[in-house]
Motif scaffolding. Structure first.
Motif, PDB file in Angstrom:
ATOM      1  N   CYS A  38       3.893 -66.552  19.621  1.00  0.00           N
ATOM      2  CA  CYS A  38       3.750 -67.709  21.051  1.00  0.00           C
ATOM      3  C   CYS A  38       4.283 -67.079  22.009  1.00  0.00           C
ATOM      4  O   CYS A  38       3.337 -67.003  22.640  1.00  0.00           O
ATOM      5  N   ARG A  39       4.994 -65.943  21.358  1.00  0.00           N
ATOM      6  CA  ARG A  39       5.712 -65.385  23.263  1.00  0.00           C
ATOM      7  C   ARG A  39       4.815 -64.877  23.252  1.00  0.00           C
ATOM      8  O   ARG A  39       4.783 -63.460  24.317  1.00  0.00           O
ATOM      9  N   ARG A  40       3.761 -63.671  22.482  1.00  0.00           N
ATOM     10  CA  ARG A  40       2.849 -62.544  22.040  1.00  0.00           C
ATOM     11  C   ARG A  40       2.088 -63.682  23.391  1.00  0.00           C
ATOM     12  O   ARG A  40       1.355 -62.373  24.114  1.00  0.00           O
ATOM     13  N   LEU A  41       1.280 -64.212  23.133  1.00  0.00           N
ATOM     14  CA  LEU A  41       0.405 -65.448  23.414  1.00  0.00           C
ATOM     15  C   LEU A  41       1.486 -65.776  25.366  1.00  0.00           C
ATOM     16  O   LEU A  41       0.360 -65.316  26.667  1.00  0.00           O
ATOM     17  N   GLU A  42       2.404 -66.097  25.193  1.00  0.00           N
ATOM     18  CA  GLU A  42       3.020 -66.286  26.678  1.00  0.00           C
ATOM     19  C   GLU A  42       4.207 -66.353  26.448  1.00  0.00           C
ATOM     20  O   GLU A  42       4.989 -66.932  26.176  1.00  0.00           O
ATOM     21  N   PRO A  43       4.386 -65.035  27.270  1.00  0.00           N
ATOM     22  CA  PRO A  43       5.869 -64.178  27.439  1.00  0.00           C
ATOM     23  C   PRO A  43       6.520 -64.799  27.724  1.00  0.00           C
ATOM     24  O   PRO A  43       7.885 -64.016  27.616  1.00  0.00           O
ATOM     25  N   MET A  44       6.377 -65.630  28.849  1.00  0.00           N
ATOM     26  CA  MET A  44       7.504 -66.485  29.376  1.00  0.00           C
ATOM     27  C   MET A  44       7.915 -67.464  28.487  1.00  0.00           C
ATOM     28  O   MET A  44       8.885 -68.505  29.377  1.00  0.00           O
ATOM     29  N   LEU A  45       7.597 -67.724  27.416  1.00  0.00           N
ATOM     30  CA  LEU A  45       8.568 -68.675  26.929  1.00  0.00           C
ATOM     31  C   LEU A  45       9.845 -68.343  26.472  1.00  0.00           C
ATOM     32  O   LEU A  45       9.757 -67.036  26.797  1.00  0.00           O
ATOM     33  N   ALA A  46      10.160 -69.284  26.332  1.00  0.00           N
ATOM     34  CA  ALA A  46      12.003 -68.895  25.944  1.00  0.00           C
ATOM     35  C   ALA A  46      12.191 -68.240  24.530  1.00  0.00           C
ATOM     36  O   ALA A  46      11.013 -68.686  23.718  1.00  0.00           O
ATOM     37  N   PRO A  47      13.027 -67.481  24.498  1.00  0.00           N
ATOM     38  CA  PRO A  47      13.429 -66.764  23.190  1.00  0.00           C
ATOM     39  C   PRO A  47      13.257 -66.942  22.021  1.00  0.00           C
ATOM     40  O   PRO A  47      12.988 -67.267  20.399  1.00  0.00           O
ATOM     41  N   GLY A  48      13.850 -68.595  22.192  1.00  0.00           N
ATOM     42  CA  GLY A  48      14.072 -69.752  20.714  1.00  0.00           C
ATOM     43  C   GLY A  48      12.781 -70.262  20.045  1.00  0.00           C
ATOM     44  O   GLY A  48      13.465 -70.841  18.974  1.00  0.00           O
ATOM     45  N   VAL A  49      11.732 -70.028  20.965  1.00  0.00           N
ATOM     46  CA  VAL A  49      10.302 -70.715  19.854  1.00  0.00           C
ATOM     47  C   VAL A  49      10.320 -70.218  19.229  1.00  0.00           C
ATOM     48  O   VAL A  49      10.338 -69.241  18.651  1.00  0.00           O
ATOM     49  N   ARG A  50      10.749 -71.263  17.363  1.00  0.00           N
ATOM     50  CA  ARG A  50      10.460 -71.491  16.378  1.00  0.00           C
ATOM     51  C   ARG A  50       8.839 -71.245  16.169  1.00  0.00           C
ATOM     52  O   ARG A  50       8.723 -70.849  14.549  1.00  0.00           O
ATOM     53  N   GLY A  51       8.200 -71.105  16.461  1.00  0.00           N
ATOM     54  CA  GLY A  51       6.952 -70.948  16.098  1.00  0.00           C
ATOM     55  C   GLY A  51       5.437 -72.337  16.392  1.00  0.00           C
ATOM     56  O   GLY A  51       6.137 -73.089  18.341  1.00  0.00           O
ATOM     57  N   GLY A  52       4.491 -72.139  16.417  1.00  0.00           N
ATOM     58  CA  GLY A  52       3.147 -73.322  17.284  1.00  0.00           C
ATOM     59  C   GLY A  52       2.045 -73.207  16.212  1.00  0.00           C
ATOM     60  O   GLY A  52       1.733 -72.461  15.345  1.00  0.00           O
ATOM     61  N   LEU A  53       1.071 -74.278  17.283  1.00  0.00           N
ATOM     62  CA  LEU A  53      -0.202 -74.134  16.800  1.00  0.00           C
ATOM     63  C   LEU A  53      -1.034 -73.843  18.249  1.00  0.00           C
ATOM     64  O   LEU A  53      -1.088 -74.324  18.975  1.00  0.00           O
ATOM     65  N   ARG A  54      -2.059 -72.824  17.503  1.00  0.00           N
ATOM     66  CA  ARG A  54      -3.180 -72.802  18.744  1.00  0.00           C
ATOM     67  C   ARG A  54      -4.072 -72.896  18.641  1.00  0.00           C
ATOM     68  O   ARG A  54      -4.983 -73.221  17.304  1.00  0.00           O
ATOM     69  N   VAL A  55      -4.981 -73.834  19.669  1.00  0.00           N
ATOM     70  CA  VAL A  55      -5.842 -74.544  19.418  1.00  0.00           C
ATOM     71  C   VAL A  55      -6.804 -74.345  20.729  1.00  0.00           C
ATOM     72  O   VAL A  55      -7.087 -74.757  21.630  1.00  0.00           O
TER      73      VAL A  55
END
Length: 393
Positions: free
Chosen positions: A136-153
């Motif tokens: 997720c952070r590779r796609l959006e580098p400004m996301l918080a470090p604590g992001v645990r995962g996500g869905l790409r749509v």
């Protein structure tokens, strides 16, 4: 046909409400050769001024709304050609971006919820990809470090609703739609048939068919037989608009969604540099007050998701009213009163459902038949519903 400053008082179709749903209905009807008019004191306004414009059929999926999903997907598939046609007809940019959406989780509970949603999406035949927090952070580098995962749509896109409304207004004018910039005061009925409206200034506007497309105000038109009043209520939403300083790269490249402390949150970046943050959902009647608490919660949750957001200039705070229905789905097509049709109750999907609503309403207005895809959403699926008694602010 050129627009006229003194339009005729009688026509084929009269649309009550000049938001995006009313305008797309009028535009498509006029394209079919119907003499069409719109009555609204400020066409091009309404809930679209507050909406973020997410075309999110997949990430907006909710349990129990599989029937609505089919309509949402049908409209999403039409958006590229619809946007191209409207842009060609007007020469205006709509801010349409096939940028995709990333839904992320900030804690273990959110991650479990997203995992369940992902499984539900896959069971429903939808395309979404599970990503780790690092991906997720590779796609959006400004996301918080604590992001645990996500869905790409990648199939969930966006459009700028204000640009959409402005383009629909121009398209209607060029198609010959007449505008009565006043308020519809009362539906007129002769015998067992709707015949038009009387406006607030006492003008009688007659039409073979009247389409009630006034958003959250649709349940307030006087003269509609009580059992046919659409059960539509206002649902307040507050949004914040931020801007990127000139010359700086955007914080985000795609729409980002999350649930923070149990509160749904979205951030929608525009190519113009605007970043829309929303939205609250409040059952407060006709109240459109922007509150310090609502703005604080949005900015607090957005900061937890994208910490750099607090450095951005604050451009606007605004509150609007979504037209909610009992099952969160629109009311489309003829009512039991001959000559009266509905196009309202789109709730959080008004922008997404704009193309399919225009096609559905134009089809029923010209043929008398409701397309198969719209039949689960007929006004007759609800019984009698009283109008709200509180007056709009």
């Amino acid at each position: 046909m050129a627009p006229t400053s003194e339009p005729p008082r009688t026509g084929d179709v009269l649309v009550v409400g000049g938001g995006i749903i009313g305008l797309v209905t009028a535009w498509r009807a006029a394209q079919r050769g119907l003499a069409t008019a719109v009555v609204d004191p400020a066409p091009g306004g309404g809930a679209a001024r507050v909406a973020a414009g997410m075309l999110a059929a997949v990430t907006e999926l909710h349990y129990g709304e599989q029937t609505l999903l089919a309509l949402n997907l049908a409209s999403a598939r039409r958006y590229p050609s619809f946007a191209a046609e409207l842009s060609d007809a007007t020469g205006l940019d709509l801010g349409y971006r096939p940028c995709g959406t990333l839904a992320v989780a900030l804690d273990a509970d959110d991650r479990a919820h997203l995992r369940e949603l992902h499984a539900f999406q896959r069971r429903s035949g939808l395309e979404s990809e599970w990503l780790s927090g690092r991906e997720c952070r590779r796609l959006e580098p400004m996301l918080a470090p604590g992001v645990r995962g996500g869905l790409r749509v990648d199939g969930d896109h966006q459009i700028d609703p204000r640009l959409l409304a402005a383009a629909l207004l121009v398209a209607c004018e060029r198609a010959g739609v007449a505008f009565h910039r006043t308020t519809a005061g009362r539906l007129t009925v002769a015998g067992d048939r709707a015949t038009g409206v009387v406006t607030a200034d006492g003008t009688t506007l007659e039409a073979d068919r009247t389409v009630l497309a006034a958003g959250s105000l649709s349940s307030r038109l006087a003269g509609v037989p009580g059992g046919l009043l659409p059960p539509v209520r206002p649902v307040k939403g507050q949004v914040v608009r931020l801007t990127m300083p000139s010359g700086q790269p955007p914080l985000l490249h795609r729409t980002v969604r999350a649930v923070v402390r149990g509160n749904p949150l979205y951030l929608v970046p525009r190519e113009s540099g605007e970043l829309v943050v929303g939205a609250t959902s409040e059952e407060l009647g006709w109240d459109t007050t922007v509150t310090a608490g609502g703005v604080y919660e949005l900015l607090r949750d957005a900061h937890e998701l994208v910490p750099g957001i607090t450095e951005l200039p604050l451009a606007e705070t605004l509150a609007g009213l979504r037209p909610g229905s009992p099952d969160n789905a629109p009311l489309l097509g003829p009512t039991a009163l001959d000559g009266l049709l509905l196009a309202t109750g789109h709730f959080r999907n008004g922008v997404l459902l704009t193309p399919v609503t225009g096609d559905v309403m134009a089809h029923v207005l010209t043929t008398g038949e409701l397309p198969e895809e719209a039949r689960p959403f007929t006004p007759g699926r609800f019984g009698a519903a009283p109008a709200p008694t509180e007056q709009p602010a």
